[in-house]
Write a protein that holds these residues in place. Structure first.
Motif, short mmCIF file in Angstrom:
data_model
loop_
_atom_site.label_atom_id
_atom_site.label_comp_id
_atom_site.label_asym_id
_atom_site.label_seq_id
_atom_site.Cartn_x
_atom_site.Cartn_y
_atom_site.Cartn_z
N ARG A 214 90.08 57.92 24.58
CA ARG A 214 89.82 57.99 23.65
C ARG A 214 88.50 58.29 23.03
O ARG A 214 87.53 57.87 23.38
CB ARG A 214 90.27 56.43 22.26
N GLU B 161 93.64 54.77 16.37
CA GLU B 161 93.17 55.92 17.29
C GLU B 161 92.01 55.12 17.39
O GLU B 161 91.99 54.96 18.51
CB GLU B 161 93.77 57.13 16.70
N GLY C 291 92.31 52.05 19.66
CA GLY C 291 92.75 52.52 20.84
C GLY C 291 93.96 51.74 21.04
O GLY C 291 94.24 50.98 22.57
#
Length: 309
Positions: A192, A277, A280
């Motif tokens: 990410r 996000e 993660g």
């Protein structure tokens, strides 16, 4: 207990090895999870072997009943295994027998009648904003060697300023550092991109400017005093020193800084999906726990400040 190498026949032993390879290479489970699953299945096979008086065979697994699994779970609980660990044990068993079924080796209904142990969902222990800032600001006072102090401040800044797990911070390479973002490899090898705010970037640049080692793009960013990869235990010990110096509770760990990152973002109106996000998390449910943390803090403040609190 003996392990599965002595508790099973050659055929079952080979199936266990194939299952673990599948978990590692195809399903990409974390090494620690693989180790735990391997231990769990070994203990289960040892339990069955003890009852049968010999190595576990395919025929024995075909005769498996729900009562056998309940007896094993009861034994593990009698050894003071908590509900969370018991749930992992059951998950390991379901994974292994699911693998055998997909292979066409064996199908059993024994696990379908076993309920997963209830796990009380504990709230993450977040630091206050002031405590988190004090923790970072005080880090360089804990160490006389300038580059080591800068290193520790950079790692701790990543935990709070970017929401990284300590393992993620220590896995970073020079090549993961970009102009305004950081490429982070999380659980299961999932990558990410995390925004790199100015204070965190500055802490990393300060460390790089002082570090006595030449770092190539594929080299781990954070090094020990002898040049090897930095051990997480050293950062944990640094947090222990900071807890003592600042009078913080035992829950103030590197991971608590990650919790604080999420809680403080949410408290400032951060979007839950965006926080998912950044952390993660594979599912939103893992992130939603921070709404409970934020609500708990709100109620604490209300009770402390309201005239009728």
């Amino acid at each position: 207990m003996t392990d599965s190498a002595f508790a099973t026949d050659d055929f079952i032993r080979s199936r266990i090895a194939d299952w673990l390879r599948d978990l590692g290479s195809v399903r990409r489970l974390a090494p620690k999870t693989l180790e735990a699953y391997s231990r769990d299945i070994g203990q289960f096979m040892s339990f069955l072997a003890g009852h049968m008086g010999g190595p576990v065979s395919l025929a024995a697994l075909k005769d498996l009943r729900g009562a056998d699994i309940r007896a094993f779970m009861a034994q593990r609980r009698s050894e003071s295994l908590g509900s969370r660990s018991l749930a992992r044990v059951l998950s390991a068993l379901k994974s292994f027998f699911g693998f055998l079924e997909r292979e066409g080796t064996l199908a059993t209904e024994a696990l379908n009648v076993i309920r997963t142990p209830k796990i009380g969902r504990s709230l993450p222990k977040a630091l206050t904003v002031i405590e988190a800032k004090q923790t970072i600001a005080t880090t360089d006072e804990m160490e006389d060697i300038p580059w080591v102090a800068a290193r520790d401040m950079a790692v701790i800044s990543l935990c709070y300023g970017a929401g990284l797990r300590i393992s993620e911070a220590l896995a970073l390479t020079s090549g993961d550092l970009e102009a305004a973002t950081l490429r982070v490899t999380g659980k299961g090898g999932k990558v990410r991109m995390v925004p790199l705010i100015a204070p965190v970037r500055q802490s990393i640049e300060t460390y790089l400017g002082l570090a006595p080692f030449k770092l190539w793009p594929d080299d781990k960013l954070f090094r020990g005093v002898k040049g090897g990869v930095l051990s997480p235990r050293l950062i944990q010990k640094r947090m222990e020193q900071l807890r003592s110096a600042l009078g913080l509770p035992p829950s103030a760990t590197p991971h608590a800084l990650r919790h604080s990152f999420a809680t403080h973002l949410l408290g400032r109106g951060g979007d839950l999906r965006a926080i998912q996000e950044l952390l993660g998390h594979a599912s939103l449910s893992s992130t939603q726990i921070y709404t409970a943390v934020d609500t708990e803090r709100l109620l604490e403040s209300y009770a402390a400040a309201h005239p009728r609190g």
